[in-house]
Design an enzyme around this catalytic site. Structure first.
Site, PDB file in Angstrom:
ATOM      1  N   SER A 102       0.819  -1.209   0.000  1.00  0.00           N
ATOM      2  CA  SER A 102       0.000   0.000   0.000  1.00  0.00           C
ATOM      3  C   SER A 102       0.857   1.265   0.000  1.00  0.00           C
ATOM      4  O   SER A 102       1.645   1.492  -0.909  1.00  0.00           O
ATOM      5  CB  SER A 102      -0.965  -0.045   1.191  1.00  0.00           C
ATOM      6  N   ASP A 241      -2.416   6.054  -3.392  1.00  0.00           N
ATOM      7  CA  ASP A 241      -1.264   5.416  -2.762  1.00  0.00           C
ATOM      8  C   ASP A 241      -0.761   4.300  -3.672  1.00  0.00           C
ATOM      9  O   ASP A 241      -1.230   4.153  -4.804  1.00  0.00           O
ATOM     10  CB  ASP A 241      -1.616   4.908  -1.366  1.00  0.00           C
ATOM     11  N   ASP A 243      -1.107   1.130  -3.983  1.00  0.00           N
ATOM     12  CA  ASP A 243      -2.023   0.133  -4.553  1.00  0.00           C
ATOM     13  C   ASP A 243      -3.372   0.727  -4.914  1.00  0.00           C
ATOM     14  O   ASP A 243      -4.295  -0.002  -5.277  1.00  0.00           O
ATOM     15  CB  ASP A 243      -2.186  -1.064  -3.623  1.00  0.00           C
ATOM     16  N   ASP A 245      -5.915   1.984  -3.365  1.00  0.00           N
ATOM     17  CA  ASP A 245      -7.178   1.740  -2.668  1.00  0.00           C
ATOM     18  C   ASP A 245      -7.608   2.959  -1.861  1.00  0.00           C
ATOM     19  O   ASP A 245      -8.625   2.913  -1.168  1.00  0.00           O
ATOM     20  CB  ASP A 245      -7.115   0.485  -1.796  1.00  0.00           C
TER      21      ASP A 245
END
Length: 445
Positions: A102, A241, A243, A245
């Site tokens: 992340s 960010d 990833d 999400d």
């Protein structure tokens, strides 16, 4: 082995805390738990990753573990976490795996596991996987034709982009957006998604090389985005960010619009459209008191969850609600996905701007953020702090001082020997004074 899963999967320093061996064994354990009792003759797993260098190694290890357990692996390549969750459901897979840490620095990595339908694992399933990993008896593995096969899903990105297009609320013609992709999983997709909806897109930090993910960019480093928005005269800036999400925003003046403010804007929009189930928003204990005040004035209820988007998701599913999220920028719209989706959040925020013809700063002014002070206090025994009479008395005293104009929260860290002391008040000096006093008492226990 102690507790392996944190609030968002398994995470650590790649090749030290999180090794290829651990990744392989974790994959075997997850396969044994998540495919047990399935009617599928041949279980399948979707696997994707962000661009960080160690992702190739860990994806290979997880793929080996899954296929050795008799699971066919569908490789979707470099994609955001919400894309992996979506494709787990779309492709009717038995489970999904995302290799990502992340927003963490490049040397870290992580493994996020989704159950069938793209849902995050609940605590009981995580414990079952840890128990399987700790088991003394070696797993019984198939041979010959029973070993899982691996194939690439060549149209994975197109499937996810089509999903985003179907979820976009308004055409965005006339709007200019700067998007910071954190040199992460959104780099090849976010600019395309926003442009497909009609916006003029300026992409920054969208050139991943495996080493530069989250490096001075993305949702944890907004300075470059703030400057770019002002320099380009853009209507909005969006930061993802590693990833993708999560999504944070920057208005046309360069001011930050955090997850609380984004939720406030979307909640009011959905309430007006009759889409906010039971007029309820799910937030966490870390959401600013200003969000609670703004929602109360708008006639919207707030259900409070523990910190972590998985707990927001649990409340959303339990109550059948339609919007939830975190101050950090995880925003969940269950009608369109099973986890936080940064690109979708950006599309919905831009859609609200297009529909109302209001600037981001005007929309964000729906909520006034109260000054907040957060102090991390190192402690020897988190449980002792929670039960300490002196701490409880100090919290009660601070709450009496604040009245309805603020709040106090003491929250033990889930991963470190820390207690987080948070105070909100109408004035920053008061919040700072009370937080300092509480931190001193907490630290003395």
């Amino acid at each position: 082995m102690g507790r392996l899963f944190g609030t968002d999967g398994v995470r650590g320093l790649a090749n030290s805390d999180l090794t290829a061996d651990l990744a392989l064994r974790l994959a075997v354990a997850a396969a044994s738990v998540l495919t047990a009792g399935t009617s599928d003759a041949r279980p399948t797993a979707v696997i994707g990753r962000d661009p960080r260098a160690s992702g190739e190694m860990l994806q290979a290890a997880v793929t080996a573990g899954l296929s050795s357990a008799g699971v066919d692996v569908l490789d979707v390549g470099i994609l955001p976490t919400p894309a992996v969750a979506y494709l787990t459901a779309k492709l009717e897979a038995s489970l999904g795996v995302m290799i990502s840490a992340s927003h963490n620095p490049m040397p870290d990595n992580g493994i996020k596991i989704f159950a069938a339908g793209g849902h995050k694992l609940d605590d009981a399933v995580e414990v079952a996987i840890e128990d399987a990993l700790d088991g003394t008896a070696p797993p019984v593995l198939p041979t010959g034709a029973g070993i899982g096969r691996v194939r690439a899903v060549d149209d994975a990105a197109q499937l996810y982009l089509a999903h985003l297009a179907s979820a976009a609320s308004e055409p965005l013609a006339g709007l200019t957006v700067v998007v910071d992709c954190a040199n992460g999983a959104a780099s090849a997709l976010a600019p395309v998604a926003y442009a497909a909806a009609g916006a003029r897109v300026i992409a920054i930090s969208a050139d991943p090389d495996g080493l530069n993910i989250n490096d001075g960019c993305g949702s944890t480093h907004l300075e470059n985005l703030q400057k770019a928005v002002v320099d380009h005269g853009a209507d909005l800036g969006l930061a993802h960010d590693g990833d993708a999400d999560r999504c944070l925003a920057v208005d046309e003046t360069g001011a930050v619009v955090d997850g609380d403010a984004i939720m406030a804007v979307l909640a009011i929009a959905m309430n007006e459209a009759g889409e906010l189930v039971e007029n309820t928003l799910v937030a966490t204990v870390m959401s600013n008191l200003g969000l609670h005040i703004a929602m109360r004035e708008a006639g919207i209820n707030i259900v409070t969850a523990a910190v972590g988007d998985r707990y927001v998701l649990e409340e959303l599913r339990a109550g059948g609600y339609s919007l939830g999220g975190e101050q950090s920028g995880h925003v969940v719209l269950p009608a369109f996905g099973t986890t936080g989706d940064g690109i979708l959040t950006g599309l919905r925020l831009l859609g609200r701007m297009a529909r109302t013809r209001k600037s981001a700063s005007v929309l964000a002014a729906t909520m006034t953020t109260l000054p907040q002070v957060l102090i991390n206090v190192k402690v020897g025994d988190k449980a002792a702090v929670a039960a300490s009479p002196s701490v409880l008395a100090a919290v009660a005293d601070a709450e009496r001082v604040l009245g309805d104009g603020g709040r106090v929260l003491l929250r033990p860290s889930g991963t470190e020997q820390l207690v987080r002391v948070m105070v909100e008040a109408t004035e920053l000096p008061l919040a700072q004074k009370l937080a300092d006093e509480l931190a001193e008492i907490v630290g003395s226990v």
